[in-house]
Every structure is written in structure tokens, then in C-alpha cells.
Design a protein around this motif. Structure first.
Motif, PDB file in Angstrom:
ATOM      1  N   GLY A 168       0.840  -1.186   0.000  1.00 10.21           N
ATOM      2  CA  GLY A 168       0.000   0.000   0.000  1.00 10.21           C
ATOM      3  C   GLY A 168       0.871   1.230   0.000  1.00 10.21           C
ATOM      4  N   GLY A 169       0.240   2.398   0.070  1.00  6.96           N
ATOM      5  CA  GLY A 169       0.970   3.655   0.040  1.00  6.96           C
ATOM      6  C   GLY A 169       1.358   4.154   1.425  1.00  6.96           C
ATOM      7  N   PRO A 170       0.949   5.372   1.783  1.00  6.19           N
ATOM      8  CA  PRO A 170       1.334   5.904   3.092  1.00  6.19           C
ATOM      9  C   PRO A 170       0.802   5.087   4.269  1.00  6.19           C
ATOM     10  CG  PRO A 170      -0.268   7.340   2.006  1.00  6.19           C
ATOM     11  CD  PRO A 170       0.208   6.358   0.981  1.00  6.19           C
ATOM     12  N   LEU A 171      -0.293   4.339   4.084  1.00  8.34           N
ATOM     13  CA  LEU A 171      -0.794   3.476   5.157  1.00  8.34           C
ATOM     14  C   LEU A 171       0.287   2.487   5.584  1.00  8.34           C
ATOM     15  CD1 LEU A 171      -3.033   2.275   6.971  1.00  8.34           C
ATOM     16  CD2 LEU A 171      -3.685   0.850   5.009  1.00  8.34           C
ATOM     17  N   TYR A 172       0.902   1.833   4.633  1.00  6.50           N
ATOM     18  CA  TYR A 172       1.933   0.841   4.920  1.00  6.50           C
ATOM     19  C   TYR A 172       3.256   1.506   5.300  1.00  6.50           C
ATOM     20  CZ  TYR A 172      -0.479  -3.413   3.298  1.00  6.50           C
ATOM     21  OH  TYR A 172      -1.324  -4.485   3.182  1.00  6.50           O
ATOM     22  N   ASP A 173       3.594   2.591   4.634  1.00  7.79           N
ATOM     23  CA  ASP A 173       4.919   3.187   4.801  1.00  7.79           C
ATOM     24  C   ASP A 173       5.023   3.983   6.097  1.00  7.79           C
ATOM     25  OD1 ASP A 173       7.545   3.993   4.148  1.00  7.79           O
ATOM     26  OD2 ASP A 173       6.781   5.814   3.199  1.00  7.79           O
ATOM     27  N   ILE A 174       4.421   5.151   6.149  1.00  5.85           N
ATOM     28  CA  ILE A 174       4.542   6.005   7.336  1.00  5.85           C
ATOM     29  C   ILE A 174       3.444   5.750   8.357  1.00  5.85           C
ATOM     30  CG2 ILE A 174       5.894   7.851   6.272  1.00  5.85           C
ATOM     31  CD1 ILE A 174       3.342   9.306   5.574  1.00  5.85           C
ATOM     32  N   GLY A 175       2.306   5.233   7.887  1.00  7.00           N
ATOM     33  CA  GLY A 175       1.211   4.952   8.817  1.00  7.00           C
ATOM     34  C   GLY A 175       1.550   3.841   9.787  1.00  7.00           C
ATOM     35  N   SER A 176       2.255   2.823   9.313  1.00  3.49           N
ATOM     36  CA  SER A 176       2.563   1.675  10.176  1.00  3.49           C
ATOM     37  C   SER A 176       3.363   2.097  11.397  1.00  3.49           C
ATOM     38  CB  SER A 176       3.310   0.602   9.385  1.00  3.49           C
ATOM     39  OG  SER A 176       4.548   1.084   8.893  1.00  3.49           O
ATOM     40  N   HIS A 177       4.273   3.047  11.243  1.00  6.29           N
ATOM     41  CA  HIS A 177       5.071   3.523  12.382  1.00  6.29           C
ATOM     42  C   HIS A 177       4.181   4.150  13.456  1.00  6.29           C
ATOM     43  CE1 HIS A 177       9.321   2.908  11.750  1.00  6.29           C
ATOM     44  NE2 HIS A 177       9.250   3.331  10.501  1.00  6.29           N
ATOM     45  N   ARG A 178       3.210   4.950  13.029  1.00  7.07           N
ATOM     46  CA  ARG A 178       2.346   5.638  14.005  1.00  7.07           C
ATOM     47  C   ARG A 178       1.369   4.665  14.662  1.00  7.07           C
ATOM     48  NH1 ARG A 178       5.587   8.192  10.541  1.00  7.07           N
ATOM     49  NH2 ARG A 178       6.135  10.221  11.426  1.00  7.07           N
ATOM     50  N   ILE A 179       0.858   3.724  13.888  1.00  8.80           N
ATOM     51  CA  ILE A 179      -0.017   2.699  14.466  1.00  8.80           C
ATOM     52  C   ILE A 179       0.756   1.908  15.513  1.00  8.80           C
ATOM     53  CG2 ILE A 179      -1.324   0.600  13.988  1.00  8.80           C
ATOM     54  CD1 ILE A 179      -1.792   1.813  11.124  1.00  8.80           C
ATOM     55  N   ASP A 180       1.983   1.505  15.181  1.00  6.65           N
ATOM     56  CA  ASP A 180       2.780   0.740  16.142  1.00  6.65           C
ATOM     57  C   ASP A 180       3.102   1.565  17.384  1.00  6.65           C
ATOM     58  OD1 ASP A 180       4.549  -1.698  16.786  1.00  6.65           O
ATOM     59  OD2 ASP A 180       5.904   0.016  17.029  1.00  6.65           O
ATOM     60  N   ALA A 181       3.345   2.861  17.215  1.00  4.46           N
ATOM     61  CA  ALA A 181       3.628   3.709  18.380  1.00  4.46           C
ATOM     62  C   ALA A 181       2.436   3.719  19.330  1.00  4.46           C
ATOM     63  CB  ALA A 181       3.977   5.128  17.931  1.00  4.46           C
ATOM     64  N   MET A 182       1.234   3.761  18.780  1.00  6.50           N
ATOM     65  CA  MET A 182       0.042   3.714  19.640  1.00  6.50           C
ATOM     66  C   MET A 182      -0.105   2.337  20.281  1.00  6.50           C
ATOM     67  SD  MET A 182      -2.772   6.055  17.676  1.00  6.50           S
ATOM     68  CE  MET A 182      -2.368   7.747  17.206  1.00  6.50           C
ATOM     69  N   ASN A 183       0.207   1.282  19.537  1.00  5.78           N
ATOM     70  CA  ASN A 183       0.171  -0.055  20.132  1.00  5.78           C
ATOM     71  C   ASN A 183       1.187  -0.169  21.268  1.00  5.78           C
ATOM     72  OD1 ASN A 183      -1.690  -0.657  18.144  1.00  5.78           O
ATOM     73  ND2 ASN A 183      -0.263  -1.828  16.883  1.00  5.78           N
ATOM     74  N   PHE A 184       2.342   0.442  21.096  1.00  4.67           N
ATOM     75  CA  PHE A 184       3.363   0.452  22.137  1.00  4.67           C
ATOM     76  C   PHE A 184       2.828   1.115  23.411  1.00  4.67           C
ATOM     77  CE2 PHE A 184       6.896   2.972  24.065  1.00  4.67           C
ATOM     78  CZ  PHE A 184       7.633   1.921  24.584  1.00  4.67           C
ATOM     79  N   HIS A 201      -3.297  12.357  -6.273  1.00  4.70           N
ATOM     80  CA  HIS A 201      -2.453  11.614  -7.200  1.00  4.70           C
ATOM     81  C   HIS A 201      -3.161  10.356  -7.708  1.00  4.70           C
ATOM     82  CE1 HIS A 201       0.853  14.184  -6.050  1.00  4.70           C
ATOM     83  NE2 HIS A 201       0.685  13.864  -4.783  1.00  4.70           N
ATOM     84  N   SER A 202      -3.173  10.196  -9.014  1.00  4.39           N
ATOM     85  CA  SER A 202      -3.725   8.987  -9.612  1.00  4.39           C
ATOM     86  C   SER A 202      -2.611   7.962  -9.749  1.00  4.39           C
ATOM     87  CB  SER A 202      -4.320   9.309 -10.984  1.00  4.39           C
ATOM     88  OG  SER A 202      -4.818   8.133 -11.589  1.00  4.39           O
ATOM     89  N   MET A 203      -2.596   6.989  -8.838  1.00  5.07           N
ATOM     90  CA  MET A 203      -1.563   5.958  -8.853  1.00  5.07           C
ATOM     91  C   MET A 203      -2.148   4.690  -8.259  1.00  5.07           C
ATOM     92  SD  MET A 203       0.943   7.513  -5.897  1.00  5.07           S
ATOM     93  CE  MET A 203       0.318   7.942  -4.271  1.00  5.07           C
ATOM     94  N   ALA A 204      -1.366   3.626  -8.286  1.00  5.40           N
ATOM     95  CA  ALA A 204      -1.891   2.311  -7.921  1.00  5.40           C
ATOM     96  C   ALA A 204      -2.084   2.125  -6.423  1.00  5.40           C
ATOM     97  CB  ALA A 204      -0.974   1.219  -8.459  1.00  5.40           C
ATOM     98  N   VAL A 205      -1.474   2.983  -5.597  1.00  7.51           N
ATOM     99  CA  VAL A 205      -1.690   2.948  -4.150  1.00  7.51           C
ATOM    100  C   VAL A 205      -2.364   4.249  -3.722  1.00  7.51           C
ATOM    101  CG1 VAL A 205       0.280   1.430  -3.706  1.00  7.51           C
ATOM    102  CG2 VAL A 205       0.610   3.919  -3.660  1.00  7.51           C
ATOM    103  N   GLU A 206      -2.929   4.246  -2.520  1.00  2.43           N
ATOM    104  CA  GLU A 206      -3.594   5.443  -2.010  1.00  2.43           C
ATOM    105  C   GLU A 206      -2.589   6.571  -1.781  1.00  2.43           C
ATOM    106  OE1 GLU A 206      -1.842   3.793   1.703  1.00  2.43           O
ATOM    107  OE2 GLU A 206      -2.760   2.893  -0.067  1.00  2.43           O
TER     108      GLU A 206
END
Length: 309
Positions: A168-184, A201-206
Motif C-alpha cells: 500500500g501507500g502511506p498506510l503501509y509506509d509512514i502509517g505503520s510507524h504511528r499505528i505501532d507507536a500507539m500499540n506500544f 495523485h492517480s496511482m496504484a496505491v492510495e
């Protein structure tokens, strides 16, 4: 001494992971896996292989750092674990939750360590925030908010725009770090959903993702990440019944707790504490900063968001 094999010599490996291994006193950069011989030549005296399977024939390798695209995390991690090596894998864990579960199971079956590179867990300010929450400094926590906004990644990391490689796009890239920080901070999320869109942006990921989670005790977490804003943001705060912990920007040393400020700088190379922690786990039994069993909680959240599209 821990002999490291780094799989993939891309941007993060060259700028952070390999320098951290070279600087850590009980680490040795034993070898790299890359299909580009020119990248291997940058590390004279280090062994090089074109494939992971070939590298794993060398019994001198203790630990494998998986720094390849997300699409091959599961295959490479499981292969290394089954070959009797410890594994530290870049985030996010896998392309989907099923793969992530398989990786965690392989770690248990192998008897080796399996950790994930959510290095923000070792930020002194995030550790301090967890302490303050436990002490009741802001009363009962009720809401955590994180925003990370920017523009499209550089062409050097263009693979992040390909869902077949990145998931995925920012969900997988930068979002995962913030989700994990909240899980921590709050533990395993109990519910999750979200929205994905291509607002610009029209591209294959969000190009934008908004995630909502619920933790025990009714704590809500909201993470908004996007590649469609030229106004950079790196915000993170925890709101409680009696106050607030403000970590804006997450990548800087300031922590504001109600009316005071604490300065808690992170290491100049944010991957160094991660490497140091993993070496301590291998040699001394130190607990992993982010064991695979916890890291996959983020993959579960991601799966819930992808299913909600």
C-alpha cells in the motif's frame, strides 16, 4: 560478536542500517545480499551473494536483517528463521496479516529471535510518554492522534508506489510507524477501521489514509497519513481526562506535558538503538524492543483498513 547479513542494499540500508551495524561495538557486517555488485563493492571485505538462499549456506551468519521490499519479507524471513538465523525485519511486517502470522509462527518454531524495525519504540520521548501515562500524569488517557503529511516519496524509493511490492501507500509506509507507536503505548487494538483515497495523485496505491482504532478502556487512536500535502506535519499527542502529552513533532526531542517541556533527544541514527537492542537480545537475553508477536498487531489494523475500502 554478532555476524550480520543485510538483505537488500537500498536507501534505508545504506543510510541507516549498515552504518548502525558498523558503529555497534558487538556487531560485524559479515555480508550483504544484492543483485547489484556495485552496491556490494561499497563494503570491502564483506561477503556478497546474489540470493538469500546462497548466503544461508554460510554457517558464520548469526543474524539476518531483511531490508528488502515488503513483498518478499515473509518468504525471506521464514527462510532465514528455518535456517536457524535470528531475524530483524524492516517494517511493515508483511503484505497482509496472514503472512505476518506465518512469520511470527516461524519465529516460535525456530527458537530464534524475530524482531521488527519499529525504531520509534526506542525514542526516549515515546518511552517517557508511556511512563507518564502509567503514572497518571494526564489522568485517564482517552484519545491519541497522529498526523504525518508530506509529498510523494523520491524516485529512489519509487517501488513504494507499486502495490505488488509495497502492499500500500502511506498506510503501509509512514502509517505503520504511528499505528505501532500507539500499540506500544496502549497495547493490542480491539477494533480498527479506516478510509483510503486518492485525493490528488492517480496511482496504484492510495495517497491518503485515515485509521481509527479502539484500545482497552475505550481509548481511541486516530492516525492520518498522506502523500498529498506540501505542508509537512509530524504530529503526535495523547489526550487524557486531566491533561495532555504533546510530542510534536514526533521526530524531534521535545515532549510537552501539561505546562512543562522535557528535552529527550533520540540517537542521530535512529536505527542504531534498534541494532543495539537486537544485539543485546541475542547475546544477553535483553527483551526485544519490538518482537514479532507485537509487530503483527499493526498488520491486523492495516488489514481491517484495507477490508473497509
Amino acid at each position: 560478536m554478532v555476524n550480520w547479513l543485510v538483505v537488500g542494499v537500498g536507501d534505508i540500508a545504506r543510510k541507516r542500517v549498515i552504518p548502525a551495524i558498523l558503529a555497534e561495538p558487538r556487531s560485524n557486517l559479515y555480508g550483504v545480499v544484492t543483485r547489484d555488485a556495485r552496491k556490494a563493492n561499497a563494503y570491502p571485505g564483506t561477503a556478497a551473494w546474489a540470493t538469500l538462499d546462497a548466503a544461508l549456506q554460510d554457517d558464520a551468519i548469526d543474524t539476518v536483517y531483511i531490508c528488502s521490499p515488503v513483498a518478499v519479507h515473509a518468504e525471506q524471513t521464514i527462510s532465514a528463521l528455518r535456517a536457524g538465523r535470528h531475524v530483524l525485519c524492516e517494517k511493515p511486517v508483511a503484505m497482509n496479516y496472514k503472512q505476518a502470522e506465518e512469520m511470527a509462527a516461524a519465529g516460535h518454531a525456530s527458537g530464534r529471535l524475530f524482531g521488527v524495525s519499529y525504531y520509534r519504540r526506542l525514542y526516549p520521548k515515546l518511552i517517557r510518554a508511556k511512563e507518564l501515562i502509567a503514572e497518571g500524569a494526564i489522568g485517564k488517557p482517552v484519545l491519541a492522534e497522529a498526523n504525518c503529511h508530506g509529498w510523494l516519496e523520491s524516485e529512489e524509493r519509487a517501488w513504494l508506489r507499486d502495490p505488488a511490492l509495497a502492499g500500500g501507500g502511506p498506510l503501509y509506509d509512514i502509517g505503520s510507524h504511528r499505528i505501532d507507536a500507539m500499540n506500544f503505548l496502549f497495547g493490542k487494538p480491539q477494533r480498527a477501521t479506516g478510509l483510503l483515497s486518492n485525493a490528488l495523485h492517480s496511482m496504484a496505491v492510495e495517497d491518503s489514509a485515515t485509521v481509527m482504532m479502539e484500545y482497552a478502556g475505550g481509548i481511541h487512536g486516530v492516525v492520518d497519513v498522506r502523500w498529498n500535502s506540501r505542508v509537512a506535519r509530524d504530529q503526535f499527542r495523547v489526550i487524557g481526562s486531566e491533561g495532555e502529552i504533546n510530542l510534536d513533532p514526533l521526530g524531534a526531542p521535545e515532549l510537552r506535558i501539561n505546562d512543562r517541556v522535557e528535552m529527550l533527544p533520540m540517537h542521530a541514527n535512529v536505527h542504531y538503538p534498534l541494532i543495539e537492542n537486537f544485539v543485546g537480545a541475542v547475546l544477553d537475553g535483553t527483551p526485544l524492543a519490538c518482537p514479532g508477536d507485537e509487530a503483527i498487531w499493526t498488520d491486523w489494523v492495516t488489514a481491517m483498513v484495507m477490508d473497509a475500502r
